[in-house]
Motif scaffolding. Structure first.
Motif, PDB file in Angstrom:
ATOM      1  N   PRO A 118       0.788  -1.250   0.000  1.00 36.47           N
ATOM      2  CA  PRO A 118       0.000   0.000   0.000  1.00 36.47           C
ATOM      3  C   PRO A 118       0.814   1.291   0.000  1.00 36.47           C
ATOM      4  N   HIS A 119       1.971   1.295   0.621  1.00 32.80           N
ATOM      5  CA  HIS A 119       2.739   2.542   0.741  1.00 32.80           C
ATOM      6  C   HIS A 119       3.671   2.768  -0.446  1.00 32.80           C
TER       7      HIS A 119
ATOM      8  N   LYS B  11      -1.259   5.078  -5.552  1.00 33.44           N
ATOM      9  CA  LYS B  11      -1.014   6.397  -6.129  1.00 33.44           C
ATOM     10  C   LYS B  11      -0.065   6.265  -7.318  1.00 33.44           C
ATOM     11  N   ILE B  12      -0.362   7.000  -8.375  1.00 35.16           N
ATOM     12  CA  ILE B  12       0.537   7.089  -9.532  1.00 35.16           C
ATOM     13  C   ILE B  12       1.202   8.460  -9.494  1.00 35.16           C
TER      14      ILE B  12
ATOM     15  N   ASP C 277      11.775  13.712   0.775  1.00 38.56           N
ATOM     16  CA  ASP C 277      10.722  14.360   1.555  1.00 38.56           C
ATOM     17  C   ASP C 277      10.131  13.372   2.555  1.00 38.56           C
TER      18      ASP C 277
ATOM     19  N   SER D 153       8.056  13.737   4.697  1.00 36.30           N
ATOM     20  CA  SER D 153       6.612  13.859   4.930  1.00 36.30           C
ATOM     21  C   SER D 153       5.790  13.251   3.793  1.00 36.30           C
ATOM     22  N   SER D 154       6.460  12.676   2.800  1.00 33.12           N
ATOM     23  CA  SER D 154       5.687  12.019   1.730  1.00 33.12           C
ATOM     24  C   SER D 154       5.138  10.681   2.219  1.00 33.12           C
ATOM     25  N   TYR D 155       5.860  10.019   3.086  1.00 34.14           N
ATOM     26  CA  TYR D 155       5.441   8.703   3.609  1.00 34.14           C
ATOM     27  C   TYR D 155       5.133   7.715   2.482  1.00 34.14           C
ATOM     28  N   LEU D 156       5.841   7.840   1.392  1.00 36.36           N
ATOM     29  CA  LEU D 156       5.616   6.961   0.246  1.00 36.36           C
ATOM     30  C   LEU D 156       6.945   6.448  -0.277  1.00 36.36           C
ATOM     31  N   VAL D 157       6.958   5.239  -0.800  1.00 43.70           N
ATOM     32  CA  VAL D 157       8.175   4.640  -1.333  1.00 43.70           C
ATOM     33  C   VAL D 157       8.012   4.410  -2.837  1.00 43.70           C
TER      34      VAL D 157
ATOM     35  N   ARG E 244      -3.640  -4.056   7.676  1.00 41.28           N
ATOM     36  CA  ARG E 244      -3.215  -3.535   6.365  1.00 41.28           C
ATOM     37  C   ARG E 244      -1.705  -3.691   6.195  1.00 41.28           C
TER      38      ARG E 244
ATOM     39  N   MET F  65       4.632   4.209   7.521  1.00 44.80           N
ATOM     40  CA  MET F  65       4.029   4.646   6.256  1.00 44.80           C
ATOM     41  C   MET F  65       2.575   4.189   6.160  1.00 44.80           C
TER      42      MET F  65
ATOM     43  N   GLN G  53      -0.721   6.548   6.129  1.00 45.01           N
ATOM     44  CA  GLN G  53      -1.694   6.407   5.054  1.00 45.01           C
ATOM     45  C   GLN G  53      -3.101   6.107   5.581  1.00 45.01           C
TER      46      GLN G  53
ATOM     47  N   THR H 113      -0.201  15.845  -1.104  1.00 44.84           N
ATOM     48  CA  THR H 113       1.233  15.940  -0.834  1.00 44.84           C
ATOM     49  C   THR H 113       1.687  15.379   0.507  1.00 44.84           C
TER      50      THR H 113
ATOM     51  N   GLU I 235      -5.844   7.882  -2.312  1.00 44.56           N
ATOM     52  CA  GLU I 235      -5.751   6.807  -3.294  1.00 44.56           C
ATOM     53  C   GLU I 235      -5.919   5.450  -2.592  1.00 44.56           C
TER      54      GLU I 235
END
Lengths: 359, 359, 359, 359
Positions: free
Chosen positions: B75-76, B101-102, B127, B129-133, C70, C225, C229, D89, D96
């Motif tokens: 998910p992340h 997310k795309i 970043d 604070s994006s918490y995304l990989v 999750r 993460m 989310q 952001t 998503e």
């Protein structure tokens, strides 16, 4: 080996094959916006004189269930189904993967009873801490166990849905077989009872494809968007239109289902005559016989079938006929069943022999 | 009307049609566990001598992208793609609907550049604070704009993925057309650069069907489960096996793509000769011409094409050739293009006349 | 009305309230990156000498379950739980909404048995058409019915998980009450048996907040993460750190749970002495009494409790004690129970009188 | 170090702390069904005399956005937002992950313009192949960049939503600061323009908590179910009610926001006087200064702030004031800014010195 494993093991009925050849080099617009889909929808609509339906085509059954349920339910709404329901047992968690909880109720014959449905609704509605709204009832007709809902049962389920502001959805993977099983209702009735349902092509002579029929106006808008988002719009959508034209243009849809049912009936009657216990008495193209070990051992190398479940020391097998099952194979199967029964009886009479054989 | 609207408007190539007829009454096990799927996988594997792949078949393209991305990403984790990517523009939010997310990057030629990719990765990684990989790169080859990645570009994207512990996925809806576009790499190279990719049948002569190729061992387990859960396992899976046998048994997959590319090249060269501006210079079976209003008005009733976009006062149209486009239609199209250009020039020379005509 | 409705109806224990006041104007970094969270994690870690854990804080229980599940499960993996499990009954379909199927097994005492677990695993693994992988076992300790797993039971569940490459997760909304119920294991054992679990603050004297403990290294990366989310990272995260400092700095976590358990035990013993049937015999701070109509009518205006379920013509009520339940209220409750029982017996002896009273 | 890092680094305003103490041992019903939540809702409603609203409370901001957007959107519907929007952001792909695509439009000042919104709607609506419906507009007021929408801007966005059968949602994490920024509208106007919005407690003096206000009747039903399913109903919900009572009972909500804005204004004016370039001119409690390396090096050890972004060779920092920022700290900060500017000018005048220092 004679083949009674399933009804999706062969290609398609002759009229469909012919259409595919004839139209192969024609140039069609994509995504189901073609004339064949329109014509197929018209043919299906003509079977539903009392209803005005929206009709869409999807390549396969699990995907059809996913799209329809995603389309109908908001996140806090649940679908109620029999615990034998295809969506609860054979779809790899597809409904939950799209975010929706399924409430299952025990259904020994494959049919969701009115009482079970009322109880499931009551359980949710009376429990403030459930935070869930019952909104959709999912049934299969014919069921996963080859049984068929009666007119009264369907009327009652439909009435309960209306009372409770719920929708009734029918998975018709084997709708043709249900309609040809000797019941006293037609597709026109189905369209009045259900808010949405689908008509299976895959298991009744198409190469692939199912037709979604939406009769409740509230559920008509935006279906194609949910369909697209689920990856369920075929680029060459006219292939689905062509096939449903093939199924409905001369009522082959009904004829082939009757053919398959009739063969199944011959086998089931013979099984009864021979003394085989039935796991389930059915009126469609699926049969469920209980075999002892001797019978199973004898039949398993001669007949291609599916083991349904184990039952104490016995084995329940499923036999399925199709539009393409030959009468010869049915005769052969009946002979094998006779021989398996004879062998089993002989073993019973002389158990010592059997044990010796085992050594 | 001559048809240059798309490459999924017609049926299938002769060898596939023949197979479907010949095998129509055979009895096959379901869900892709049959011999034809095995044989088709073997044929595809034979094109990838340097790699050991897992190969699966899915009925259509959007569904294939959804299954593959659901399979790869937790998910992340996000997928990075060109802003022209099919998953970002023409799939109805299917990737987001499955929870992912795309991150899109500007890509005027349809190709994701190495620089863009590095920037997208940097933005996320730097970043907190994006918490995304960033985990997956999605590209199409050929792209949605008919262009093709060079060997160097693919090597660089592949290297960036490896550096960053990411996977490279290639949407090969028009893989055949890319491979036959005069580039200096083969499917064998693709299999080494990508961790997973798919080979399109639908847009290159199959009735329907795409082949998923997974080369990275880490991504092999459990694919069929995700496939099932997404409604992407066809009951009559052998239909997909048969079609890919038809495409690969005699390399028709390559021959037909070359045929379509060659016709497109004839049209594009003629367009250049006649002075049409190109919206995009392509090397595959999609062409993008810029028409003025006069040219558009003349052509629109004679040629079935798609409007791609508006460009100031001009109109960008897309023309597509296929395995079944006739050479006669190509000649006719070229003549129409000549006449449209003549008309446009005449109008320019005597704009008063045009205005009078308008009154 | 004396209050025995739940253990989340009051504020927080004194040490926590004091910390909140003292630290109110301090300036802290956000999102749980502060010193108090670090200190709280250290205190919890000190209770788990045999394990090295990752520890995170989340504001509430359902959200904690959602984030953890999750985090652990891929789409094709399912969680197995008792049919009384909080995630299956009181979370509004939150787990399904995040895409995951829950397989529930009957559990009359609130505990998932080893046999049930083995059966659930077997059902999935032996059925190729399930397309699902059992990956996570969810249990609550104490359970939703106030019962507590024994050491042997936990060891066996843990062993089954390891055998089957599955994870064991423990919902510890009432972990303190379980640990103080007279069992022969500690948090240190829990940490060895479970791959991940949580320790409830909300129901044991914190204003809000639960501590997630991840002991399996494979599950440590990327938790934050998934947490972000899911909307489960609090801006003022140090509030959670402070509260768990308050709970663990002087073992108030244990003391207050013991206090609540002891009061519940007094009530339960008195109920037994008076002859009330128990719906469930418990050893923690939840009690379940079976009342007849007379008893219910007498008690309902004097005691604030929850109706658990109806049982034939009787009513099962739940009584809950907390860190803040007064001994006076317990005495008063016991008196009411005595009087209710007297009234009921009197009615039984002279049913006519009762009927007259009703008129 | 003086603290200007954020507005969620400290506890809560005095009236809230007092309420928490006073009510600590009271016994309340759970899940926000208590009197304090009712009273807080009443107080907020009293600020919206022209609207009848449903009001709910949620612990934190990202979770609030997730619940609201999940509640509003069906799967095929998208939310349109500025590319600087918090949901696009800083929420780790939470929107998503709940299945919804965000269409972002460039917004240099943090504000979504009417023109951008019209363009985004047009792009989707005019492209049949998008298969997506624009349904929700998300804006933040104050924005993530400290700017505030004007009355005209909000009226126009609201009108566009109504024209297009869309909803307008306002993220009010810093709603108080927006309302106290000198604009000519009130919460009552917000309630008329927006279909749903939230009022931030966390960043304006509460320990935690945001208030959701739903004004559009169509969006009122079932919100609590979506809230529960998202793990967003707090067991001790009265804590949220208490805090919003504390904020609104004596208009402290407004007073403290004005206080923070005023301090920020002092700093910003001083920055302008000293010649610091502003990255963004703001009217709320967030400021964005552009520092050169010398200034940054001087300030970074004396002031706790966040680096917003790099800008060529300069560094953009964010300074934030809060309800608890002291005037002394503001004075000290202004002195530091003066000294940093002096140092920078001195270095510019004698660059050789600087270079020598570097060696």
């Amino acid at each position: 080996m004679i083949f009674f494993r399933n009804d999706y093991g062969e290609g398609c009925i002759e009229p469909i094959l012919k259409l595919l050849q004839e139209k192969n080099e024609e140039k069609n617009p994509g995504y189901g916006t073609d004339d064949y889909c329109a014509r197929a929808a018209e043919l299906i609509q003509s079977k539903l004189p009392d209803t005005k339906a929206d009709i869409h085509f999807i390549a396969s059954g699990t995907l059809t269930n996913v799209v329809m349920i995603r389309h109908v339910l908001r996140p806090h709404e649940v679908v109620i189904a029999a615990d034998t329901a295809h969506i609860a047992t054979h779809e790899g968690g597809a409904i939950e993967a799209s975010g929706h909880k399924i409430i299952t109720m025990p259904a020994s014959s494959g049919k969701l009873s009115a009482m079970s449905l009322r109880k499931a609704i009551h359980n949710l509605v009376s429990d403030a801490s459930s935070y869930l709204v019952p909104k959709l009832v999912y049934i299969s007709n014919a069921t996963e166990l080859g049984t068929v809902y009666t007119r009264t049962e369907l009327e009652e389920l439909s009435a309960i849905c209306k009372e409770n502001d719920m929708y009734l959805m029918i998975d018709g993977a084997r709708m043709a077989q249900a309609l040809m099983s000797g019941i006293d209702y037609t597709l026109n009735d189905i369209a009045k009872w259900a808010d949405l349902f689908w008509i299976g092509g895959t298991k009744n002579g198409a190469l692939f494809g199912e037709a979604v029929v939406i009769t409740n106006d509230a559920l008509k808008p935006y279906f194609r968007m949910i369909q697209k988002q689920s990856g369920a719009i075929l680029a060459k959508g006219w292939l689905l239109g062509l096939q449903f034209m093939g199924l409905f243009e001369n009522d082959d849809f009904y004829k082939y289902a009757k053919y398959a049912n009739d063969l199944a009936s011959i086998i089931q009657n013979e099984a009864i005559r021979l003394g085989y216990p039935l796991f389930m008495r059915t009126t469609t193209n699926q049969l469920f016989l209980v075999l002892d070990q001797t019978q199973y051992d004898y039949l398993k190398d001669k007949v291609d079938f599916e083991i349904w479940t184990n039952w104490d020391e016995n084995i329940v097998i499923r036999l399925v006929t199709s539009w393409n099952t030959s009468k010869t194979d049915v005769s052969t199967l009946c002979q094998y069943m006779q021989l398996a029964m004879d062998l089993s009886k002989k073993n019973e009479e002389s158990p010592q022999d059997e044990e010796e054989t085992d050594e």
